[in-house]
Design an enzyme around this catalytic site. Structure first.
Site, short mmCIF file in Angstrom:
data_model
loop_
_atom_site.label_atom_id
_atom_site.label_comp_id
_atom_site.label_asym_id
_atom_site.label_seq_id
_atom_site.Cartn_x
_atom_site.Cartn_y
_atom_site.Cartn_z
N GLY A 50 72.11 78.73 -29.49
CA GLY A 50 72.22 80.15 -29.84
C GLY A 50 70.97 80.69 -30.50
O GLY A 50 70.54 81.82 -30.22
N GLN A 59 78.61 68.33 -31.88
CA GLN A 59 78.53 69.33 -30.81
C GLN A 59 78.03 70.67 -31.34
O GLN A 59 77.28 71.39 -30.66
CB GLN A 59 79.91 69.49 -30.17
CG GLN A 59 79.94 70.08 -28.80
CD GLN A 59 81.21 69.77 -28.04
OE1 GLN A 59 81.15 69.19 -26.98
NE2 GLN A 59 82.37 70.15 -28.56
N GLU A 88 74.12 71.20 -31.27
CA GLU A 88 73.54 71.70 -30.03
C GLU A 88 73.91 73.17 -29.83
O GLU A 88 73.08 73.96 -29.36
CB GLU A 88 74.01 70.85 -28.85
CG GLU A 88 73.47 69.43 -28.88
CD GLU A 88 73.61 68.70 -27.57
OE1 GLU A 88 73.81 69.36 -26.52
OE2 GLU A 88 73.51 67.45 -27.58
N GLU A 89 75.14 73.54 -30.16
CA GLU A 89 75.56 74.93 -30.02
C GLU A 89 74.69 75.86 -30.85
O GLU A 89 74.24 76.91 -30.38
CB GLU A 89 77.01 75.08 -30.45
CG GLU A 89 77.50 76.53 -30.49
CD GLU A 89 78.96 76.66 -30.88
OE1 GLU A 89 79.35 77.76 -31.34
OE2 GLU A 89 79.72 75.69 -30.72
N ARG A 90 74.44 75.50 -32.10
CA ARG A 90 73.70 76.38 -33.00
C ARG A 90 72.23 76.46 -32.62
O ARG A 90 71.61 77.53 -32.71
CB ARG A 90 73.90 75.91 -34.44
CG ARG A 90 75.31 76.22 -34.92
CD ARG A 90 75.71 75.51 -36.20
NE ARG A 90 77.11 75.86 -36.51
CZ ARG A 90 77.86 75.24 -37.41
NH1 ARG A 90 77.33 74.24 -38.12
NH2 ARG A 90 79.11 75.61 -37.63
#
Length: 387
Positions: free
Chosen positions: A250, A242, A245-247
């Site tokens: 951002g 997860q 995708e977060e990084r």
């Protein structure tokens, strides 16, 4: 990875939404230190913006991650990054594991309303004393019959005061730190009221003011075991996936820094000092050119990582590099733009000063720069890693 006409149309649609539905209100939301997430997300859900890469069976568009990345890039143009970050939590931080590993029942109950904008969600990993070091979290979820009983707290929770549910990482056994954790969907509200045992305290921050951020306490909070995402003990693995995708989300949002460079150049064309525009100074020209070059290098890295991710490759190293570079470059661009605008750049209403406050989080949240360097060094084989 190259954007197709379909990608560009999506970017154009989202930028129109940002211009019409976000930017006119950001000063008000910044002052209030919160934005109306349910109202805004419902509008986005109706346009299909909250489930771009999510399964069609649960209301998503079923497109590959490149479209979600294009959307993140477009959302990054919002004049208050707290809003764009909150949207990113809903689309690419709190929901990827649920979409990929959750049961159909769980996805119908929580993913579908997150995609439609009927529910606001948050991600609960960090704790006080356990931020970038995910393995050291203390929150527990012990089995009691058909329930988990949750105790502990989570820190720096975006959307925290408004969220209907949280994707919570908790220790579900006494095993080794990388094998004893599970991801659990924990409702924070029931019929509009706070769930018993949940206490929320809002946090005042240096930047990202329009985003409501909270510390959340859990005191014997009961949730059904069926709320667990995937297998018990796999939470750390699911969360690491997860994080990719977060990084990338951002980092993609930081590509909007190019507009800050352009705005600064426009200001410097008009600003006369010593009988000529400030932009006539070669030093300023070269510095802006250098920053633009660095930004385009970041773009290439992000697109390369996204393409590899779509192809099913492990992109922990590339995503960490993109996150590291985006965090550092974003604050460098904001700093230089504020510097070149001088006294005007230092005023409260100036876009550069707000960017300076907002972009600083990029090197801290979601894994500090030092952690990204550690991950990269490990992938390079420069240090030993023992679980």
């Amino acid at each position: 990875m190259l954007y197709t006409p379909e990608h560009l149309e999506l970017i154009s649609s989202i930028r129109r939404f940002v211009t019409n539905e976000i930017d006119p209100f950001v000063d008000e939301w910044e002052a209030a230190e919160i934005f109306p997430a349910h109202e805004l997300f419902k509008k986005m859900g109706q346009l299909g913006f909250l489930g771009i890469s999510k399964p069609e069976a649960f209301g998503g568009l079923g497109l590959d991650f490149s479209y979600a990345l294009a959307a993140a890039e477009a959302i990054g143009y919002a004049r208050a990054q707290g809003v764009s970050m909150a949207i990113g939590v809903q689309t690419n931080m709190a929901t990827p594991a649920l979409a990929a590993f959750g049961s159909d029942e769980l996805r119908r109950e929580f993913l579908a309303p997150a995609i439609s904008g009927d529910m606001v969600c948050s991600i609960g990993v960090s704790e006080q004393g356990a931020g970038s070091d995910v393995s050291s979290i203390k929150t527990t979820a012990r089995r009691d019959g058909d329930d988990y009983v949750i105790n502990g707290s989570k820190m720096w929770i975006t959307n925290g005061t408004q969220a209907d549910w949280i994707c919570l990482l908790a220790n579900t056994s006494d095993g080794t730190p990388h094998k004893n954790k599970s991801l659990i969907i924990v409702p924070l509200k029931h019929e509009g009221k706070r769930v018993k045992g949940v206490e929320i305290q809002k946090i005042k921050k240096f930047g990202m003011w329009s985003s409501d951020t909270a510390q959340i306490f859990f005191d014997d909070v009961r949730v059904p075991i069926r709320h667990r995402i995937g297998e018990e003990g796999m939470g750390f693995i699911y969360q690491m996936k997860q994080f990719q995708e977060e990084r990338l989300d951002g980092a993609a949002r930081r590509l909007a820094c190019g507009e800050l460079i352009e705005d600064t150049a426009d200001y410097l064309r008009q600003r006369i000092a010593f009988n000529r525009p400030l932009l006539d100074n070669q030093y300023i020209q070269y510095k802006l050119a250098e920053l633009k070059t660095e930004l385009e290098s970041l773009r290439s890295l992000i697109y390369r990582a996204a393409q590899a991710y779509i192809q099913g490759e492990d992109v922990i190293e590339l995503a960490s590099m993109a996150k590291l570079k985006a965090g550092r470059l974003g604050r460098e661009i904001a700093d230089w733009c504020m510097q070149f605008q001088g006294g005007m750049g230092y005023t409260w209403e100036n876009r550069s000063s707000r960017a300076y406050r907002d972009y600083r989080l990029g090197s801290i949240g979601g894994g500090a720069d030092e952690v990204m360097l550690m991950v990269i060094a490990r992938k390079m084989g420069l240090m030993d890693f023992k679980s």
